[in-house]
Design a protein around this motif. Structure first.
Motif, PDB file in Angstrom:
ATOM      1  N   LYS A 175       2.825   6.416  -5.316  1.00 52.85           N
ATOM      2  CA  LYS A 175       2.467   6.599  -6.728  1.00 52.85           C
ATOM      3  C   LYS A 175       1.361   7.657  -6.845  1.00 52.85           C
ATOM      4  O   LYS A 175       1.356   8.482  -7.753  1.00 52.85           O
ATOM      5  N   LEU A 220     -11.201  10.791   0.747  1.00 53.88           N
ATOM      6  CA  LEU A 220     -10.673   9.618   0.052  1.00 53.88           C
ATOM      7  C   LEU A 220      -9.479   9.049   0.822  1.00 53.88           C
ATOM      8  O   LEU A 220      -9.427   7.853   1.115  1.00 53.88           O
ATOM      9  N   ALA A 239       1.593   2.188  -3.505  1.00 50.42           N
ATOM     10  CA  ALA A 239       0.421   2.778  -4.160  1.00 50.42           C
ATOM     11  C   ALA A 239       0.220   4.218  -3.700  1.00 50.42           C
ATOM     12  O   ALA A 239      -0.119   5.102  -4.498  1.00 50.42           O
ATOM     13  N   ASP A 241      -5.804   1.105  -7.585  1.00 56.10           N
ATOM     14  CA  ASP A 241      -4.596   0.976  -6.774  1.00 56.10           C
ATOM     15  C   ASP A 241      -4.922   0.781  -5.298  1.00 56.10           C
ATOM     16  O   ASP A 241      -4.196   0.109  -4.576  1.00 56.10           O
ATOM     17  N   PHE A 242      -5.994   1.429  -4.855  1.00 53.90           N
ATOM     18  CA  PHE A 242      -6.245   1.484  -3.417  1.00 53.90           C
ATOM     19  C   PHE A 242      -7.179   0.388  -2.903  1.00 53.90           C
ATOM     20  O   PHE A 242      -7.101   0.004  -1.744  1.00 53.90           O
ATOM     21  N   PHE A 243      -8.098  -0.074  -3.764  1.00 53.94           N
ATOM     22  CA  PHE A 243      -9.116  -0.989  -3.261  1.00 53.94           C
ATOM     23  C   PHE A 243      -9.050  -2.318  -4.015  1.00 53.94           C
ATOM     24  O   PHE A 243      -9.293  -2.367  -5.220  1.00 53.94           O
ATOM     25  N   PHE A 297      -8.589   4.300  -7.792  1.00 54.75           N
ATOM     26  CA  PHE A 297      -9.389   3.358  -6.995  1.00 54.75           C
ATOM     27  C   PHE A 297      -8.855   1.933  -7.158  1.00 54.75           C
ATOM     28  O   PHE A 297      -8.842   1.160  -6.211  1.00 54.75           O
ATOM     29  N   ARG A 319       1.435  10.969  -8.972  1.00 51.42           N
ATOM     30  CA  ARG A 319       0.466  11.163 -10.042  1.00 51.42           C
ATOM     31  C   ARG A 319      -0.220  12.527  -9.919  1.00 51.42           C
ATOM     32  O   ARG A 319      -0.457  13.205 -10.896  1.00 51.42           O
ATOM     33  N   MET A 322       0.827  -1.206   0.000  1.00 51.79           N
ATOM     34  CA  MET A 322       0.000   0.000   0.000  1.00 51.79           C
ATOM     35  C   MET A 322       0.867   1.264   0.000  1.00 51.79           C
ATOM     36  O   MET A 322       0.508   2.284  -0.566  1.00 51.79           O
ATOM     37  N   ILE A 357      -8.987   4.847   2.522  1.00 51.53           N
ATOM     38  CA  ILE A 357      -8.098   3.856   1.905  1.00 51.53           C
ATOM     39  C   ILE A 357      -7.679   2.846   2.973  1.00 51.53           C
ATOM     40  O   ILE A 357      -7.290   3.251   4.069  1.00 51.53           O
ATOM     41  N   PRO A 358      -7.782   1.541   2.691  1.00 49.83           N
ATOM     42  CA  PRO A 358      -7.441   0.558   3.726  1.00 49.83           C
ATOM     43  C   PRO A 358      -5.932   0.445   3.930  1.00 49.83           C
ATOM     44  O   PRO A 358      -5.339  -0.612   3.720  1.00 49.83           O
TER      45      PRO A 358
END
Lengths: 270, 132, 238
Positions: A7, A80, A4, C102-104, C100, A11, A1, A84-85
């Motif tokens: 990134k 958001l 991500a 990427d995250f979920f 989304f 982005r 994670m 996110i988990p």
């Protein structure tokens, strides 16, 4: 994670950062060109413009990073970010890496640009590019090596500490307890913590009996208290106090741990 | 279809599905559309559809087969009953109005016979007109 | 799979200064239902959803999501649609889909693109060039394209025109997993009468009453909308 999240930072921020950089470099190049071509009137202006670009880079990039941290964590985008988990540690690590990395890169770039200005000034004054390099090399060779190493380490630790401090200022300042202050929360937290840090740093400098001789050759274990009258009288004290060093070194982990705790236990989106 | 939100929606669905079986919109022996499709078509909660279909099974208008799904009954007597049942409320309403207007049974039936061909029997609006 | 209810809330409390947004709220919701969450402004609807989504760490009592307190495990199961525009202005719907993804782990990008197209939105346009209603649709498409176990939709239909409302409600009906729990908070009760099969009425941070939608209709002899109006015309019992 973590990857991500990193990134995600890249982005969202690559484009604004690169366009800011592009404009800055274009202005810088124009300024330098005006200097080197000795364009009447414009040459002076170009010199000033190039210096302003350096200053803007040094100030603008951290300001942007601070703003992004706030908006992505506590602005509407926080809705958001916080669903996110990801563990709070991964989230923080990504934010920290990004901010420290981008800021360090911008500082290195600023140094390079400053060197460019120095070269242009030397050439304008009738010298060559290698003169600047020689002057820099001599200055570095003549400098006290211990002091130089210490200075670079101090800048590196200082950069990390600043990143941690401003992350903490925003995170802690946006806790529920400061809700009524709104955006004033982080400002008040910053101001109060600034005062506290000044007092603590001064106290540590005076009370922790560690110092170094002016030529950095040996450590002195004496209280700086006795040297204070000299310092106030604008005379050179017999040694440089180092009592503030532990404060800086302790501040970094304190900021990090406190911020992580605040993220986990006290996140309250408004 | 529009629902009267003042009444339980599952009961309204039972009436609607009974009408579809009675009129042959859902032909005898054919598979009943899936819960998901019915929910989407009618804009209704799937659990509410499920409850209505369970009621159809209870009244034997639909039969669940363990793996293949749910099918309209092949019992023509039941279907005819469903058809009559759906029309019964409209018939009751007409009888009540006709009585209110002091018509006797012969006159009321004659009126039905006279009006029978007004409007195409395949015109879907005739089903709603019955309810007026 | 655990046998815990989808959502179990015990004695949940949350204050904003002197005001109690949630005041000892108890509520248990099982999977497989679409629950309408009703209440006046300030009754605690949004606060409740924010705690379950993990956006408010400071509360008293307990909120368990399939047995987990709000945290990374629960966030992996909960798809939250806030009444906020949470996407950055500078991205396009296409980039948001990639984010989304990427995250979920439960996100279905193909479904998201299909929904975005169905809602009539050009996925290449940056969000700042879209209208408020269009942005809400993008966010709804993203939220509904997760194969989540719980969907929390905060006022999903309030900002859009009636035609779009229809599409959105149909999306909710057709896209959710039948084993999932959907909670829709709204004050537009008439629009979701037929969509919800259960209703929860909040007042002053507590559950006033809750139950199966059709059972409530049968018991009170009126629509949920009427029930809401009659209930909330009466002064708060103290």
């Amino acid at each position: 994670m973590y990857a991500a999240l990193l990134k995600h930072e890249a982005r969202l921020q690559a484009r604004p950062l690169l366009s800011f950089l592009g404009i800055a470099l274009a202005v810088f190049a124009g300024g330098l060109a005006a200097m080197l071509l000795r364009v009447p009137l414009l040459a002076e202006f170009g010199n000033v413009a190039a210096i302003i670009v350096c200053l803007l880079l040094a100030v603008g990039v951290p300001a942007h990073l601070l703003h992004r941290y706030y908006t992505s964590m506590y602005g509407r985008e926080g809705y958001l970010t916080h669903v996110i988990p990801a563990k709070h540690t991964a989230l923080y690590a990504a934010k920290f890496t990004w901010a420290a990395g981008v800021w360090a890169a911008s500082l290195l770039l600023t140094l390079a640009l400053a060197y460019g200005i120095a070269v242009a000034q030397t050439i304008t004054a009738g010298g060559t590019a290698s003169d600047t390099w020689a002057a820099l090399a001599t200055a570095l060779a003549n400098a006290n090596q211990t002091a130089l190493a210490l200075g670079i380490a101090w800048i590196a630790v200082g950069l990390l500490t600043y990143v941690a401090q401003f992350g903490w200022v925003v995170t802690f300042g946006m806790e529920d307890r400061f809700r009524s202050l709104g955006l004033g929360g982080p400002v008040v937290v910053w101001f109060v913590s600034y005062l506290v840090m000044q007092v603590v740093t001064f106290a540590a400098m005076v009370l922790i009996p560690v110092g170094v001789t002016p030529d950095f050759s040996e450590l002195v274990f004496a209280s700086f208290l006795g040297e204070l009258p000299k310092a106030f009288a604008n005379e050179d004290p017999s040694f440089i106090p180092l009592g503030w060093l532990p404060v800086i070194l302790v501040a970094l982990p304190v900021y990090v741990i406190w911020t992580l705790h605040s993220l986990k236990k006290h996140t309250s989106l408004r | 279809m529009d629902f009267d939100p003042g009444q339980p929606i599952w009961l309204q669905l039972v009436r609607e599905f009974t009408r579809r079986i009675g009129t042959g919109d859902w032909p005898a022996g054919h598979r009943v559309p899936s819960v998901r499709n019915l929910a989407a078509e009618l804009g209704v909660n799937p659990n509410t559809v499920q409850r209505a279909l369970a009621e159809l099974e209870r009244t034997r208008l639909a039969v669940a087969e363990r793996t293949a799904g749910r099918f309209v009954t092949t019992d023509t007597a039941l279907i005819a009953e469903a058809q009559l049942g759906s029309a019964q409320a409209a018939a009751d309403a007409y009888v009540a109005r006709a009585r209110g207007l002091r018509l006797d049974q012969d006159a009321a039936l004659a009126l039905v016979a006279r009006r029978w061909h007004v409007g195409s029997p395949t015109d879907p609006s005739t089903t709603t007109q019955e309810n007026r | 799979m655990s046998t815990a209810p989808a959502l179990e809330i015990r004695n949940l409390g949350r204050r904003y200064g002197p005001i109690a947004a949630l005041d000892g709220l108890d509520l248990t919701l099982d999977a497989g239902r679409i629950v309408a969450l009703f209440g006046e402004n300030g009754s605690g609807k949004t606060t409740l959803l924010k705690i379950v989504a993990g956006l408010l760490s400071e509360y008293t009592g307990e909120a368990l999501i399939h047995g987990h307190a709000p945290g990374p495990e629960s966030k992996a199961m909960v798809s939250f649609l806030p009444d906020q525009s949470f996407l950055p202005d500078t991205v396009s719907a296409r980039t948001a889909v990639s984010m989304f993804g990427d995250f979920f782990a439960d996100f279905d990008a193909a479904r998201a693109f299909a929904l975005i197209a169905e809602l009539g939105i050009d996925a290449h346009r940056t969000l700042k060039t879209l209208s408020k209603g269009q942005r809400e649709k993008v966010q709804l498409a993203l939220a509904m394209s997760r194969r989540a176990r719980i969907y929390l939709l905060d006022e999903p239909i309030s900002g859009v025109d009636p035609a779009a409302r229809e599409v959105i409600l149909r999306t909710i009906l057709t896209q959710y997993d039948p084993g999932a729990l959907v909670v829709i908070s709204t004050h537009l009760i008439a629009d979701i009468e037929a969509v919800a099969d259960a209703a929860v009425f909040l007042r002053a941070g507590r559950v006033l009453f809750a139950g199966d939608a059709d059972d409530l209709r049968a018991r009170h002899g009126m629509s949920l909308d009427r029930l809401f109006r009659t209930t909330y015309q009466n002064p708060v019992r103290s």
